[in-house]
Design a protein around this motif. Structure first.
Motif, PDB file in Angstrom:
ATOM      1  N   ALA A  18       5.430   9.820  -1.573  1.00 36.40           N
ATOM      2  CA  ALA A  18       6.175   8.966  -2.503  1.00 36.40           C
ATOM      3  C   ALA A  18       5.252   7.944  -3.158  1.00 36.40           C
ATOM      4  O   ALA A  18       5.352   7.664  -4.355  1.00 36.40           O
ATOM      5  N   VAL A  19       4.325   7.406  -2.381  1.00 36.94           N
ATOM      6  CA  VAL A  19       3.398   6.387  -2.897  1.00 36.94           C
ATOM      7  C   VAL A  19       2.318   7.004  -3.789  1.00 36.94           C
ATOM      8  O   VAL A  19       2.051   6.515  -4.893  1.00 36.94           O
ATOM      9  N   ILE A  20       1.722   8.112  -3.323  1.00 33.92           N
ATOM     10  CA  ILE A  20       0.564   8.688  -4.020  1.00 33.92           C
ATOM     11  C   ILE A  20       0.981   9.512  -5.241  1.00 33.92           C
ATOM     12  O   ILE A  20       0.358   9.427  -6.303  1.00 33.92           O
TER      13      ILE A  20
ATOM     14  N   LEU B  91       7.260  -4.032  -1.125  1.00 34.12           N
ATOM     15  CA  LEU B  91       8.226  -3.485  -0.165  1.00 34.12           C
ATOM     16  C   LEU B  91       7.545  -3.210   1.186  1.00 34.12           C
ATOM     17  O   LEU B  91       8.081  -3.550   2.247  1.00 34.12           O
ATOM     18  N   LEU B  92       6.383  -2.592   1.128  1.00 35.27           N
ATOM     19  CA  LEU B  92       5.685  -2.232   2.352  1.00 35.27           C
ATOM     20  C   LEU B  92       5.196  -3.481   3.106  1.00 35.27           C
ATOM     21  O   LEU B  92       5.358  -3.570   4.325  1.00 35.27           O
ATOM     22  N   ARG B  93       4.651  -4.424   2.371  1.00 37.45           N
ATOM     23  CA  ARG B  93       4.191  -5.667   3.003  1.00 37.45           C
ATOM     24  C   ARG B  93       5.348  -6.410   3.682  1.00 37.45           C
ATOM     25  O   ARG B  93       5.218  -6.890   4.811  1.00 37.45           O
ATOM     26  N   THR B  94       6.462  -6.498   2.958  1.00 32.27           N
ATOM     27  CA  THR B  94       7.645  -7.202   3.489  1.00 32.27           C
ATOM     28  C   THR B  94       8.133  -6.548   4.785  1.00 32.27           C
ATOM     29  O   THR B  94       8.643  -7.211   5.683  1.00 32.27           O
ATOM     30  N   ALA B  95       7.958  -5.219   4.869  1.00 37.16           N
ATOM     31  CA  ALA B  95       8.407  -4.479   6.057  1.00 37.16           C
ATOM     32  C   ALA B  95       7.366  -4.508   7.191  1.00 37.16           C
ATOM     33  O   ALA B  95       7.597  -3.950   8.264  1.00 37.16           O
ATOM     34  N   GLY B  96       6.220  -5.167   6.920  1.00 41.48           N
ATOM     35  CA  GLY B  96       5.213  -5.321   7.965  1.00 41.48           C
ATOM     36  C   GLY B  96       4.050  -4.358   7.923  1.00 41.48           C
ATOM     37  O   GLY B  96       3.290  -4.257   8.873  1.00 41.48           O
TER      38      GLY B  96
ATOM     39  N   LEU C 231      -1.668  -0.095  -3.481  1.00 26.25           N
ATOM     40  CA  LEU C 231      -2.498  -1.067  -4.186  1.00 26.25           C
ATOM     41  C   LEU C 231      -3.518  -0.364  -5.089  1.00 26.25           C
ATOM     42  O   LEU C 231      -3.755  -0.791  -6.226  1.00 26.25           O
ATOM     43  N   ARG C 232      -4.069   0.736  -4.605  1.00 28.07           N
ATOM     44  CA  ARG C 232      -5.030   1.510  -5.404  1.00 28.07           C
ATOM     45  C   ARG C 232      -4.398   2.020  -6.701  1.00 28.07           C
ATOM     46  O   ARG C 232      -5.056   2.126  -7.726  1.00 28.07           O
ATOM     47  N   LYS C 233      -3.118   2.379  -6.614  1.00 29.57           N
ATOM     48  CA  LYS C 233      -2.432   2.954  -7.776  1.00 29.57           C
ATOM     49  C   LYS C 233      -1.701   1.889  -8.607  1.00 29.57           C
ATOM     50  O   LYS C 233      -0.968   2.226  -9.534  1.00 29.57           O
ATOM     51  N   ASP C 234      -1.879   0.624  -8.236  1.00 26.81           N
ATOM     52  CA  ASP C 234      -1.212  -0.488  -8.936  1.00 26.81           C
ATOM     53  C   ASP C 234       0.313  -0.377  -8.889  1.00 26.81           C
ATOM     54  O   ASP C 234       1.004  -0.793  -9.827  1.00 26.81           O
ATOM     55  N   HIS C 235       0.820   0.185  -7.800  1.00 26.12           N
ATOM     56  CA  HIS C 235       2.270   0.230  -7.583  1.00 26.12           C
ATOM     57  C   HIS C 235       2.666  -1.051  -6.831  1.00 26.12           C
ATOM     58  O   HIS C 235       2.877  -1.044  -5.622  1.00 26.12           O
ATOM     59  N   HIS C 236       2.731  -2.164  -7.586  1.00 27.04           N
ATOM     60  CA  HIS C 236       2.902  -3.470  -6.951  1.00 27.04           C
ATOM     61  C   HIS C 236       4.257  -3.634  -6.269  1.00 27.04           C
ATOM     62  O   HIS C 236       4.355  -4.256  -5.206  1.00 27.04           O
ATOM     63  N   ALA C 237       5.303  -3.050  -6.856  1.00 29.31           N
ATOM     64  CA  ALA C 237       6.636  -3.156  -6.239  1.00 29.31           C
ATOM     65  C   ALA C 237       6.656  -2.416  -4.905  1.00 29.31           C
ATOM     66  O   ALA C 237       7.246  -2.901  -3.930  1.00 29.31           O
TER      67      ALA C 237
END
Length: 198
Positions: free
Chosen positions: A142-144, A191-196, A181-187
């Motif tokens: 989903a991310v890549i 989400l991932l940071r907020t989830a830990g 972060l590499r793909k500049d998918h900041h949202a």
């Protein structure tokens, strides 16, 4: 036309009543076409839900794989059909069965942005952290391979809620957050940071 050929044709065209008639005439639910596709796989790939229901009721195997390792159940992850997913669940498909990339049905659905399908297939208990032959989980796909849009944000949130391992890296050791972060998918990264995630 022999009953088996009639069944394959009827399934591929979504003619539920012709499927029923062919079965009554003695057609084999597990007959195969030239690419080793069963009637149920043909119906599933074309999203012919009623035809699939008739085949499931007749005992068709949702796990029979063709020459590309696709099965009726696996292909729902590609099409994203929630209706077909529900039509096949009574046949108790093998949730661990893998496609030619070594992935379970959840993975292509995440790659293609099928939000509603991901929501429903996660309810089956499918392994959210399955790793395919590329070394990628559903979250990594989903991310890549996603574009970071709202659909992919919803999918990442669904995977987080389902208890996905947020730090399971790809084959190169890069985590989902680092890939976002590499793909500049900041949202997605938020989400991932907020989830830990790290």
């Amino acid at each position: 036309m022999p009953a088996d050929e009639t069944l394959l044709k009827a399934a591929s065209q979504g003619d539920a009543s012709a499927v029923r008639d062919a079965l009554t005439s003695g057609a084999d639910t597990e007959t195969r076409d030239g690419r080793r596709r069963t009637p149920l796989l043909l119906a599933s790939a074309a999203d012919h839900v009623e035809a699939a229901k008739v085949l499931v009721a007749a005992g068709a195997n949702p796990d029979a794989q063709d020459d590309q390792r696709a099965s009726a159940f696996l292909v729902t992850g590609v099409t994203g059909s929630v209706a077909m997913l529900h039509a096949l669940l009574p046949a108790k498909p093998d949730l661990t069965l893998t496609n030619r990339y070594g992935g379970v049905a959840l993975i292509p659905a995440c790659e293609r942005g099928h939000v509603d399908y991901v929501r429903e297939v996660l309810k089956t208990g499918i392994n959210v952290d399955h790793v395919n032959d590329l070394g990628w989980t559903a979250l990594l796909e989903a991310v890549i391979l996603g574009d970071g849009s709202t659909a992919y944000q919803q999918i990442v949130q669904l995977l987080i809620t389902a208890g996905a391992d947020l730090d399971l890296p790809d084959a190169e050791g890069v985590t989902p957050l680092q890939n976002a972060l590499r793909k500049d998918h900041h949202a997605l990264a938020t989400l991932l940071r907020t989830a830990g995630a790290h």
